[in-house]
Each structure stands twice: as C-alpha cells, then as structure tokens.
Design a protein around this motif. Structure first.
Motif, PDB file in Angstrom:
ATOM      1  N   SER A 157      79.206  75.303   9.526  1.00 35.38           N
ATOM      2  CA  SER A 157      80.165  75.867   8.579  1.00 35.38           C
ATOM      3  C   SER A 157      80.227  77.378   8.701  1.00 35.38           C
ATOM      4  O   SER A 157      79.319  78.028   9.248  1.00 35.38           O
ATOM      5  CB  SER A 157      79.776  75.486   7.155  1.00 35.38           C
ATOM      6  N   ASN A 202      86.953  76.380   6.808  1.00 37.64           N
ATOM      7  CA  ASN A 202      85.498  76.345   6.978  1.00 37.64           C
ATOM      8  C   ASN A 202      85.102  76.771   8.383  1.00 37.64           C
ATOM      9  O   ASN A 202      84.198  76.204   8.984  1.00 37.64           O
ATOM     10  CB  ASN A 202      84.972  74.946   6.663  1.00 37.64           C
ATOM     11  N   THR A 228      80.393  70.313  10.296  1.00 36.87           N
ATOM     12  CA  THR A 228      81.835  70.224  10.076  1.00 36.87           C
ATOM     13  C   THR A 228      82.566  70.219  11.418  1.00 36.87           C
ATOM     14  O   THR A 228      82.095  70.802  12.403  1.00 36.87           O
ATOM     15  CB  THR A 228      82.337  71.399   9.226  1.00 36.87           C
TER      16      THR A 228
END
Length: 289
Positions: free
Chosen positions: A39, A249, A56
């Motif tokens: 992230s 993000n 992510t």
C-alpha cells in the motif's frame, strides 16, 4: 563412483556459496516485487522489506491498463521475437560453412570474427553508420544491429564441428546439398545450441537501452526499457500518473516497482523452459573444438 571425504566437503562448500549468492541476488528483486504489491502508506513509512505490507493490486491495476506501456511492451516483444529468429538464421548460415575445414576462406573470416569480438566499434562512427543506412528513428534499429554477434557465432561454429562427417558424406551421396543438410539434418539436431543462443540474443534485444536511446526520438517508437526509464527517472512523468485524489492506494514508488517487474517477468518466465538446453548448449559450444 563414490566421492572422497575431501570431494564431499568441496561440493558442500560450493553449494553453500552458490546458495548464499542466490539469496543475495534475489533479495533486491523480492524487495521491488513486495513494493509493487504494498500500500501507499506502508511504502511511505518504509515498512516494506521482502514481504508486501497491506497487500494490494492497485499499482498493478493501474499499470496494466496503460495503453502506452502495452504499446512499448508489444514493440519490444515483436522486435525480440523477430530479431532472435533472424539472428539465429544468420548465425547458422555463417557458422555452418565456417565449421567446415574444406571451406577455403574460413580461416580468413574467422580472423575477422575474432577482431570484431575483441575490438568494438567506436560510438561516433557507429552512430554515423547506422544513421547513414536509414535506421535513425526507424523501428528496425531495434533488430538489425543485433542480428549477428561474434561470440555467439563462435559458439555455434564450435557446436557444428561435432557432427559426424560420415553422416554428412552419406547425405551428400544421396543428393543432399549444403542448404538441405543444414536445415533438414543439422539444425533439428542442434536444439541445445539454438536454445542457448536464442536466450543470448533474446535477452540482449529485450533489454537493449543504448541503441534506442541513441537512434529513436519518436515517443511512439520507444521500447519498453526506454519507457521504464521515463517512469523511474522522470519525476514529471511519474507524478502525472498519480492522481491528486486521496482514495488511491499507490504512489510513485509502487508504480515504479510495478513497471520494473512488468518488464522482467517475460524473461524470467521463458528461462525455465530453455534452461536444460541452455546448460548443454553452453557447455558443448564452449568446450568442443
């Protein structure tokens, strides 16, 4: 044959050294890979080591939907495939006659090959020559300067010397010419050296940086490595990719990491399929004479 105690210790020591070197070599790659899957917050706080933090796919989702990156990817992929195939063909056509003792001009040509391998062309004459033949700002410049490498030529020539003269003489008695002998008999039995040199040529063309940097000015013709250079070194380019919204993000560091991995994955994916041929071809091509 059983190994002596000294040989076992030697093999163990070599194995430990190679394992340690492999670990040291893979750690930077794991760090970049982890950054690409981490992230924005974790990267900004320098929490990422060799494992992703707050996993992510946001950076990858953004990268894979960029048309300019895919255009550069397919340009590089196409030039690599075409260039490698053409390079193998040209190398084989020259290496086969040079491997024959009855070829009168073979020793003279081999002197030229060795000179070309030892002494590299100066940059300015090289630039003027490439521009003079019409390859400046031409996508063919990604292929043509790489279609023959003297070192690869020597490896293939040495490999061809192992073929039985009796087999070739029998084929010639049956009416087989040199071209038919090369394409129907020699090359099908040369998978090891072909795979080895395909890897050599392919990696060089895929990773080429100086040639497109010197000869390509049109951004639409930039290959993948030049495009990645823009992502890594040009802050204005990378910052333009990061929206000002706070709900994303990813940041410039995660995007840079993702593009680097994006560029090296194809080479890493192909190598395991060529590894068994690579080891055999490199050994035979360099030892037999």
């Amino acid at each position: 044959m059983s190994q002596s105690r000294g040989e076992k210790i030697f093999v163990l020591g070599i194995t430990i050294v190679l394992v340690l070197l492999s670990i040291f070599a893979i750690i930077p790659l794991l760090s970049v890979l982890s950054t690409s899957f981490s992230s924005k917050k974790a990267v900004d706080l320098n929490l990422v080591t060799i494992w992703p933090r707050e996993f992510t796919f946001d950076s990858w989702n953004y990268i894979i939907y960029r048309p300019d990156l895919w255009k550069a990817f397919f340009l590089t992929f196409g030039s690599t495939v075409i260039g490698t195939a053409l390079a193998l063909l040209i190398t084989a056509l020259l290496a086969y006659p040079l491997s024959k003792s009855e070829f009168r001009w073979g020793p003279v040509l081999m002197v030229g090959v060795v000179i070309a391998m030892v002494f590299k062309a100066p940059l300015v004459p090289y630039f003027l020559t490439i521009r003079g033949v019409g390859l400046y700002n031409n996508p063919l410049v990604l292929i043509l300067p790489h279609i023959l490498n003297p070192f690869n030529l020597i490896i293939m020539r040495t490999f061809f010397k192992q073929f039985s003269k009796e087999l070739e003489e029998a084929a010639f008695i049956e009416g087989c010419g040199y071209f038919r002998m090369l394409f129907q008999f020699v090359l099908p039995l040369s998978k090891a050296v072909l795979a080895t040199l395909a890897l050599f040529y392919g990696v060089v063309i895929w990773n080429q940086f100086q040639t497109p940097l010197l000869f390509l000015q049109d951004p639409d013709l930039f290959p993948l490595q030049i495009k990645i250079r823009q992502f890594i070194t040009d802050d204005s380019v990378i910052m333009a990719l990061v929206p000002s919204k706070l709900d994303v993000n990813y940041n410039e560091r995660t995007l840079r990491a993702a593009t680097v991995i994006f560029a090296i994955v194809p080479v890493i994916a192909v190598y395991p399929f060529l590894q068994k041929y690579f080891v055999k071809g490199a050994m035979v091509g360099s030892v037999k004479g």
